[in-house]
Design an enzyme around this catalytic site. Structure first.
Site, PDB file in Angstrom:
ATOM      1  N   ARG A 234      31.835  36.509  43.339  1.00  0.00           N
ATOM      2  CA  ARG A 234      32.973  36.564  44.398  1.00  0.00           C
ATOM      3  C   ARG A 234      34.144  36.622  43.686  1.00  0.00           C
ATOM      4  O   ARG A 234      34.695  35.976  42.808  1.00  0.00           O
ATOM      5  CB  ARG A 234      32.806  35.496  45.391  1.00  0.00           C
ATOM      6  CG  ARG A 234      32.021  35.747  46.472  1.00  0.00           C
ATOM      7  CD  ARG A 234      32.111  36.774  47.386  1.00  0.00           C
ATOM      8  NE  ARG A 234      30.975  37.051  48.447  1.00  0.00           N
ATOM      9  CZ  ARG A 234      29.863  37.776  48.272  1.00  0.00           C
ATOM     10  NH1 ARG A 234      29.508  38.336  47.010  1.00  0.00           N
ATOM     11  NH2 ARG A 234      29.196  37.723  49.267  1.00  0.00           N
ATOM     12  N   GLU A 263      39.528  43.172  49.224  1.00  0.00           N
ATOM     13  CA  GLU A 263      38.671  44.617  49.113  1.00  0.00           C
ATOM     14  C   GLU A 263      38.942  45.358  50.386  1.00  0.00           C
ATOM     15  O   GLU A 263      39.100  44.835  51.324  1.00  0.00           O
ATOM     16  CB  GLU A 263      37.075  44.263  48.936  1.00  0.00           C
ATOM     17  CG  GLU A 263      36.889  43.424  47.702  1.00  0.00           C
ATOM     18  CD  GLU A 263      35.221  43.380  47.745  1.00  0.00           C
ATOM     19  OE1 GLU A 263      34.634  43.788  48.393  1.00  0.00           O
ATOM     20  OE2 GLU A 263      35.087  42.803  46.600  1.00  0.00           O
ATOM     21  N   HIS A 282      31.922  46.599  44.534  1.00  0.00           N
ATOM     22  CA  HIS A 282      30.994  45.770  45.495  1.00  0.00           C
ATOM     23  C   HIS A 282      29.769  46.395  45.687  1.00  0.00           C
ATOM     24  O   HIS A 282      29.330  46.202  46.776  1.00  0.00           O
ATOM     25  CB  HIS A 282      31.742  45.044  46.690  1.00  0.00           C
ATOM     26  CG  HIS A 282      31.133  43.587  46.991  1.00  0.00           C
ATOM     27  ND1 HIS A 282      32.031  42.833  47.619  1.00  0.00           N
ATOM     28  CD2 HIS A 282      29.967  43.004  46.594  1.00  0.00           C
ATOM     29  CE1 HIS A 282      31.146  41.648  47.634  1.00  0.00           C
ATOM     30  NE2 HIS A 282      29.992  41.773  47.052  1.00  0.00           N
TER      31      HIS A 282
END
Length: 325
Positions: A234, A263, A282
């Protein structure tokens, strides 16, 4: 009974879609996977029984706008995009799908580690620009020490990969059992003990009040000179300003991030100017195999709860709601 689901993205893995279809569920998807306002709008206007949450924010406004909501399941394991406190206040369990995407995330971690070691993005750019730069400034990982923060399903798999290529492995994980089988990895009693050992530091832990921004300027300074940092966990674990400085000054040799604090990565983010930083959007768990396994797990867990009130307490991040009468 027919249940209505909201999936907070534009699609769901085939296994999950099939399981929900077989159960006769009605399933809605977002038009825009990054639109918080769309999540809020849909949940305020449709009587959903369950939400399968991807990466877009699922905030208190959305949760409280849907009085019929009974269960939330994260498509993955990190719940920083979900207002767990709001769900808990409503008595709504928030579940995760642990271990379902561990292999894909571990393989990406290895890929990023190898790319950093051999500077593959740089050489790819040189070839694309018409140059044939045969510099010898890559490095072998054999004999180096991999430091893992977190030794769960993903961390253990990364450790196995690392040992195959001749790396030593050390880890810090306060949740690991005292009498566990660590498969040859050295356990450290604290993060401060681990950092000076880690030629490559790889993060595999959740975001909590204790871990948020734990990789800061002070902690980066404890790493060996020219170490590499990998984060497939994370973005909130890292002080991004401190990381940028460490990369700019050469304190760190390289870094690779599959996730950032906000993001998608902003167009003017300093990370975009750093040649010794790899950023991927991601994608750690975004292989067809992982997406299918995660979707099946999320659908199954939601249906188990809706049908028979059955829940796996180890997958529930707010177990206190399970004890309410």
């Amino acid at each position: 009974m027919t249940y209505r689901f909201l999936v907070t993205t534009t699609d769901l893995g085939q296994g999950g879609r099939q399981r929900l279809a077989d159960a006769g569920c009605v399933v809605d998807y977002l038009d825009d996977a990054n639109d918080v306002a769309e999540v809020e709008r849909r949940m305020s206007s449709v009587a959903y029984d369950a939400v399968i949450s991807r990466t877009v924010e699922l905030n208190a406004k959305a949760i409280n706008a849907c009085p019929t909501l009974k269960i939330i399941c994260k498509h993955g394991v990190g719940v920083t995009n979900i207002d767990v406190a709001a769900a808990t206040e409503r008595g709504i369990p928030v579940l995760t799908t642990p271990a379902t995407n561990a292999q894909s995330v571990a393989e990406l971690t290895l890929a990023l580690m190898l790319n950093c070691a051999r500077r593959l993005p740089f050489f790819q750019q040189e070839v694309a620009a018409g140059r044939w730069t045969r510099s010898g400034d890559g490095e072998e990982l054999q004999g180096k020490t991999l430091g893992l923060v977190g030794f769960g399903e993903i961390g253990r798999r990364v450790a196995r990969f690392a040992r195959v290529i001749g790396m030593q492995v050390s880890f810090f994980d306060p949740a690991a059992p005292a009498d566990g089988d660590f498969e040859g990895a050295q356990r450290c009693g604290s993060l401060d003990e681990l950092l000076p050992l880690a030629d490559v530091l790889s993060l595999h832990c959740p975001v909590t009040p204790k871990t948020r921004l734990m990789i800061n300027a002070q902690r980066l300074a404890q790493l060996p000179a020219h170490a590499t940092l990998i984060n497939t966990a994370r973005g909130e674990l890292i002080d991004e300003e401190a990381l940028a400085v460490a990369l700019q000054t050469g304190q760190l040799r390289a870094a690779a991030l599959d996730t950032v604090a906000l993001e998608p990565l902003a167009a003017d983010h300093p990370f975009r100017t750093l040649s010794n930083l790899i950023v991927t959007p991601h994608i750690g768990g975004s292989t067809p195999q992982a997406l299918d396994a995660v979707a099946q797990s999320a659908a199954r867990q939601c249906l188990d709860f809706l049908d028979i009130q059955q829940i796996n307490p180890t997958a529930c991040v707010n177990p206190q709601v399970l004890n309410r009468s």
